[in-house]
Design an enzyme around this catalytic site. Structure first.
Site, mmCIF file in Angstrom:
data_model
loop_
_atom_site.group_PDB
_atom_site.id
_atom_site.type_symbol
_atom_site.label_atom_id
_atom_site.label_comp_id
_atom_site.label_asym_id
_atom_site.label_seq_id
_atom_site.Cartn_x
_atom_site.Cartn_y
_atom_site.Cartn_z
ATOM 1 N N CYS A 1 0.819 -1.216 0.000
ATOM 2 C CA CYS A 1 0.000 0.000 0.000
ATOM 3 C C CYS A 1 0.850 1.262 0.000
ATOM 4 O O CYS A 1 0.703 2.117 -0.853
ATOM 5 C CB CYS A 1 -0.938 0.010 1.192
ATOM 6 S SG CYS A 1 -2.188 -1.249 1.047
ATOM 7 N N HIS A 2 1.720 1.380 0.983
ATOM 8 C CA HIS A 2 2.501 2.606 1.068
ATOM 9 C C HIS A 2 3.986 2.325 1.188
ATOM 10 O O HIS A 2 4.761 3.158 1.625
ATOM 11 C CB HIS A 2 2.009 3.472 2.226
ATOM 12 C CG HIS A 2 0.560 3.822 2.115
ATOM 13 N ND1 HIS A 2 -0.411 3.219 2.860
ATOM 14 C CD2 HIS A 2 -0.090 4.669 1.298
ATOM 15 C CE1 HIS A 2 -1.594 3.696 2.517
ATOM 16 N NE2 HIS A 2 -1.436 4.568 1.581
#
Lengths: 138, 690
Positions: free
Chosen positions: A102-103
Site C-alpha cells: 500500500c505505502h
C-alpha cells in the site's frame, strides 16, 4: 458499540500445528479476523535478524524478544501493516521479510520495521508452544 | 425565514391552517417574496443544485435500502442483484453512486465560490461554519456509503480510513475497536456503517435547514460583495431565482446524466467489482476522487500521527477562514492579488487530487510535500498577509450601480495563467516520465467493440458464439454465478427464445434438496437456475489449480482494468471510452507466448503472458485455433474466440447495457429541450432586471 459476546467468543485461542511447514515456508492463519503469519525461518534469516544493531532501528527491539527462546526458527507476527492496516506480502522487500504494497513499508525477517511510513514493528500476538510442533495463539 | 410575514392565503381552508400553523407565510417569505440580490451570477445556482442532489440521494438511497442486504456474506451479491433483477435497479444504483460524486462536484464549486466572493465574511461566519459541518458530514456519509457494496476497495478503504484513528495516542486502538465492533473490519462494521449511512443524510438535511436559515437572516452575498441597500438592488426570489436555479439544475443534470447513462464506472474503481477479501490487499489503494487531495496530504507527511493531524487540519482550517482572511473587501473581483492567489489555490487543490491517486514514490512524494505546504500557506500566510498589504480597487456604491456600470475591461490575470500553464506542463512532463518507466508492462491494444459508444449494442452473433466458447472451454474452471439461464432469453442479451433458454438449462444437472427423506438429489436445470460453478468452493478451486483460484467471470470485464494515466483519462470523459476491461480480457486471452523474453523468470506451474501484470499467469493457454466449431461460418481462430467470449463476458457483466444507453438518449433529448425552455423563460423573467 464494543464487540458483542459472540464476536468475543469467536476470538478464543486457536491451536496451530506447525509440523507441515518446511524451512523457509510460511503460512497465514486467521485469528480474530486478523491474518497471522507463521514463518519457519531459515538459518540465514535468523542470522540477518540478529546481526542488526538494535539501537539503529526505528522501533528498537531485539529478535530474541520477538521469538520464544528454544524456538528461534519460528516467527509469529500479526500480518497487518502498522501504518494503515494493509496486509504485507511475505518474502518480499529488501530485508528478507515483509513488504507492504500500500505505502511501501518494509519489514525484516523478524517483522521489524526497517523502511517506509509505518511507525512500529509488526506486533507479536500472544502465543505459546503447547508442544514442539504446536502453538496456541491467544 | 426573515421575520414574521404578513402573507395571507386567499383560500379559506389554507387560511384555517395558516392561523394555526403559519407555514404558508414561512414558505412565502423564504422562497417567494424573499429579496435576492439582482446581480447574482450562475455560480449562485449551486445552492439549489445541492438541495436537489441531497433530495435525490435520499430518495434513491431509501429505495436501494429496500433491496440491499447488509451482511458481509451477502452484501456484494445483493448489490449485483439490484443491478440485474430489480426494475430499473441499474438506474437507481448508477444515480446513487454517480450522485455522490456529483454532490461533491457541486459542493466544491459552491465552496470555491464562497471563497472567491468572500461569502464567509462578517456577518456570514456562522453560515460558513455550518457549511463546513455539512461538508464533513458529507465526507463521512460518502465514505460509509462506499463501504456498503463490500468490494475490495470498499473493504480496504474502510480498513485504511478506520486505522487513521489508531494514530491518536493512548485511546486510538480502543476507538478503532469501537468503530469496527470486532477485532478487524467485518460484518459488525458493515452493519453499523449501513445504519449510519442511512442516518447521516437526515442529519445533513437538518444542518441544511440551519444553513438556509442562517442564509436568510444574513441575506445572500453577491459577486460585488456590497450589501443590498434599496429595493432597486434586489428582485423577488420567485420567479427570478427559482427559474434561474431550475435552468442551473437542468444544465447540471446534463453532466450528471452523461455519467449515469454513458460512463457509470468512470469515477469508480475496477477493484470494487471484486468481492471483499480480508486476506488479499489490492496493490494500490485509492479513495474516491473527492477525498484525494486530503489523502495526498496524509501521505506526504512521513509521520503517522502528524499525517493524520494534517489531513483533518486541512478541513478544520476552513472553519477559521473568516478570521484568517480579515480583508474588509469581500469580493475578489475587487482584490487583484487575492484573485491571483485564489486561482493558484484552486490549481494546488487539483494537483493534490492528482497526486492522491498516484503511487507514493519518487517525484510524487516530493511534489506532494511542496503542494501540502502551499495548501496550508494559502490559509496561514497568504490570506492574513493580503488583508494587510493589498490595496483593493474601489467597490461600487450599491448593487444597482454595479449592474449599470458592468465593467467592460476583462483583463486576463497574467500571473495565474502563467502559473497554471507551468504546473500543467510539469504534470504532463512527469506523466511522460512515469509512462516511460512503465513501458515494461505492455498496454492492451484497443479493439473495436460493437457495444462501445453512446449507441453501442451487443453483436448477437458474437454473444451466441461467446456463450459457446464459455461453455466448451472456460466453464471447466471458471464460474458464471450471477447469470441465470433465464437471462439468455432477456432483451439486450444473446437473443434466444424462452424455449431455447429452457432447453439450454435442461442440459445442466442441478443439485437440490433436501427432499422429504432428507436426501439431496439432482434434477434438470430450469430457466431460473444460475450457471453452476465448476468447484464447490474457493478452497477446492484453489487446490485444483495450483494455488490460484480461477475467478468468477460474471463481472470480469468490469473488475479488470489498466491504468490510463494523464492525459488519457481526460480524453476518455469526452470519447466515452469505457472498454479498458474488455480490451484487457481480450489481450490476456491472446497474450500467451511460448518464448519467454530475457530477464523474465516464470515460476514452475505458471505461464508467460504478455499482458498479465507480472507476466506469470497460472492459467495455461486456454484457446487454440479450431478448438470450438462455429455454425455461422465465422473464422475459428484464437483472435475471433477471444473477441466473441469477451463480448459475451461484457454482457454478463452488464446485462442491461443496451437499456441504459437507450434510456440515456431519451433522457438527453428531454433534458436539452427542458434546459432550453428554462433558459428562454429565465431570459423573459429577467428582461426587466438586467
Amino acid at each position: 458499540m464494543n464487540p458483542d459476546a459472540s464476536t468475543i467468543a469467536a476470538g478464543a485461542p486457536i491451536e496451530v500445528d506447525l509440523s507441515p511447514i518446511a524451512v523457509g515456508q510460511d503460512i497465514k492463519v486467521f485469528w480474530r479476523g486478523k491474518p497471522i503469519y507463521i514463518s519457519h525461518r531459515t538459518k540465514k534469516q535468523i542470522d540477518e535478524a540478529r546481526a542488526v544493531n538494535v539501537a539503529s532501528l526505528p522501533d528498537p527491539q531485539s529478535d530474541e524478544a520477538r521469538v520464544k527462546s528454544g524456538h528461534e526458527q519460528w516467527l509469529v507476527v500479526i500480518g497487518i501493516c502498522t501504518h494503515l492496516g494493509c496486509i504485507p506480502i511475505a518474502h518480499e522487500g529488501s530485508y528478507d521479510g515483509f513488504f507492504c504494497p500500500c505505502h511501501g513499508s518494509q519489514y525484516d525477517s523478524s517483522g521489524r520495521i526497517r523502511q517506509g511510513p509505518a511507525p512500529a514493528n509488526l506486533p507479536v500476538p500472544p502465543y505459546q508452544f503447547v508442544s514442539d510442533t504446536k502453538i496456541q495463539i491467544g | 425565514m426573515s421575520g414574521p410575514s404578513d402573507y395571507q392565503p386567499s383560500n379559506p381552508a389554507l387560511q384555517w391552517i395558516e392561523r394555526r400553523l403559519p407555514i404558508f407565510g414561512l414558505i412565502h417569505s423564504s422562497f417567494v417574496a424573499y429579496p435576492t440580490p439582482r446581480n447574482l451570477n450562475y455560480w449562485w445556482t449551486f445552492g439549489a443544485i445541492l438541495s436537489f442532489m441531497l433530495g435525490l440521494q435520499i430518495l434513491t438511497g431509501v429505495i436501494l435500502a429496500m433491496h440491499y442486504t447488509p451482511n458481509a456474506d451477502l452484501a456484494f451479491k445483493s448489490v449485483e442483484l439490484i443491478v440485474r433483477d430489480v426494475n430499473y435497479g441499474w438506474l437507481l444504483r448508477n444515480m446513487h453512486a454517480v450522485g455522490a460524486s456529483m454532490f461533491f462536484v457541486a459542493v466544491y464549486v459552491h465552496m470555491f465560490r464562497g471563497l472567491y466572493y468572500g461569502s464567509f465574511k462578517e456577518p456570514r461566519e456562522v453560515l460558513w461554519i455550518l457549511g463546513v459541518i455539512i461538508y464533513l458530514l458529507m465526507m463521512a456519509t460518502g465514505f460509509m456509503g462506499y463501504v456498503l457494496p463490500w468490494g475490495q476497495m470498499s473493504f480496504w478503504g474502510a480498513t485504511v480510513i478506520t486505522n487513521l484513528f489508531s494514530a491518536i495516542p493512548y485511546v486510538g486502538e480502543s476507538i478503532v475497536t469501537l468503530l469496527w465492533g470486532g477485532y478487524s473490519v467485518g460484518n459488525p462494521t458493515l452493519n453499523r456503517f449501513f445504519s449510519l449511512h442511512y442516518l447521516l443524510p437526515f442529519v445533513i438535511a437538518g444542518v441544511v435547514v440551519l444553513h438556509v436559515w442562517a442564509l436568510h437572516v444574513a441575506g445572500q452575498n453577491n459577486p460585488d460583495g456590497v450589501e443590498p441597500k434599496s429595493e432597486k438592488d434586489t428582485v423577488p426570489f420567485t420567479p427570478h431565482a427559482t427559474i434561474k436555479d431550475m435552468f442551473g439544475v437542468a444544465c447540471f443534470m446534463l453532466l450528471y446524466a452523461w455519467f449515469i447513462f454513458y460512463m457509470p464506472n468512470y469515477l469508480g474503481d475496477a477493484d470494487n467489482y471484486i468481492p471483499a477479501n480480508p486476506g488479499v490487499t489490492p496493490p494500490h489503494i485509492v479513495p474516491e476522487w473527492y477525498y484525494l487531495p486530503f489523502y495526498a496530504i496524509l501521505r506526504s507527511i512521513p509521520n503517522k500521527l502528524a499525517g493524520v493531524i494534517a489531513m483533518f487540519g486541512a478541513i478544520i482550517i476552513l472553519c477559521f477562514l473568516p478570521w484568517l482572511d480579515s480583508a474588509r473587501t469581500r469580493s475578489s473581483k475587487y482584490r487583484p492579488l487575492a484573485k491571483q492567489f485564489f486561482w493558484i489555490f484552486v490549481v494546488v487543490c487539483i494537483l493534490l487530487g492528482y497526486l492522491g491517486a498516484q503511487p507514493p514514490e519518487g517525484i510524487y512524494v516530493v511534489a506532494g510535500r511542496v503542494l501540502t505546504v502551499c495548501y496550508f500557506a494559502y490559509f496561514l500566510i497568504v490570506l492574513p498577509l493580503l488583508a494587510r498589504i493589498e490595496k483593493p480597487r474601489p467597490v461600487p456604491n450599491s448593487i444597482s450601480d454595479a449592474v449599470l456600470v458592468k465593467t467592460g475591461s476583462r483583463s486576463t490575470p497574467m500571473v495565474s495563467t502563467a502559473i497554471v500553464l507551468a504546473l500543467a506542463g510539469s504534470l504532463f512532463a512527469s506523466s511522460i516520465d512515469s509512462a516511460k518507466a512503465s513501458e515494461g508492462s505492455d498496454t492492451p491494444p484497443a479493439n473495436k467493440w460493437s457495444f462501445s459508444g453512446p449507441f453501442g449494442k451487443f453483436d448477437r452473433g458474437a454473444l451466441q458464439r461467446g456463450l459457446k466458447v464459455y461453455k466448451e472451454v472456460c466453464a471447466s474452471c471458471h464460474g458464471l454465478s450471477y447469470i441465470a439461464f433465464r437471462n439468455l432469453a432477456e432483451p439486450g442479451g444473446p437473443g434466444y427464445s424462452v424455449a431455447q433458454a429452457a432447453a439450454f438449462a435442461s442440459e445442466y444437472k442441478v443439485k437440490e434438496g433436501p427432499n422429504d427423506a432428507g436426501d439431496m438429489f439432482e434434477r434438470a436445470g430450469r430457466p431460473a437456475d444460475y450457471f453452476p460453478s465448476p468447484f464447490p468452493n474457493e478452497q477446492a478451486a484453489r487446490a485444483a489449480n495450483g494455488g490460484a483460484a480461477p475467478p468468477d467471470l460474471s463481472l470480469i470485464t468490469k473488475a479488470r482494468s489498466y491504468k490510463r494515466g494523464f492525459p488519457w483519462f481526460i480524453f476518455d470523459f469526452f470519447t466515452q471510452y469505457q472498454e479498458q476491461g474488455p480490451d484487457y480480457v481480450a489481450a490476456v486471452l491472446q497474450g500467451f507466448e511460448d518464448k519467454v523474453p530475457e530477464g523474465v523468470t516464470i515460476p514452475e506451474g505458471s505461464y508467460y503472458n504478455k499482458y498479465f501484470p507480472g507476466h506469470a499467469i497460472k492459467m495455461p493457454k486456454p484457446l487454440s485455433d479450431g478448438q470450438v466449431t462455429y455454425d455461422d461460418g465465422s473464422p475459428t481462430t484464437v483472435a475471433q474466440y477471444s473477441k466473441d467470449v469477451t463480448t459475451f463476458l461484457m454482457w454478463t457483466a452488464e446485462p442491461h447495457m443496451e437499456a441504459r444507453k437507450r434510456l440515456g438518449f431519451q433522457v438527453f433529448v428531454f433534458l436539452i429541450i427542458f434546459a432550453g425552455l428554462m433558459y428562454f423563460t429565465k431570459k423573459k423573467v429577467w428582461a426587466a432586471s438586467h
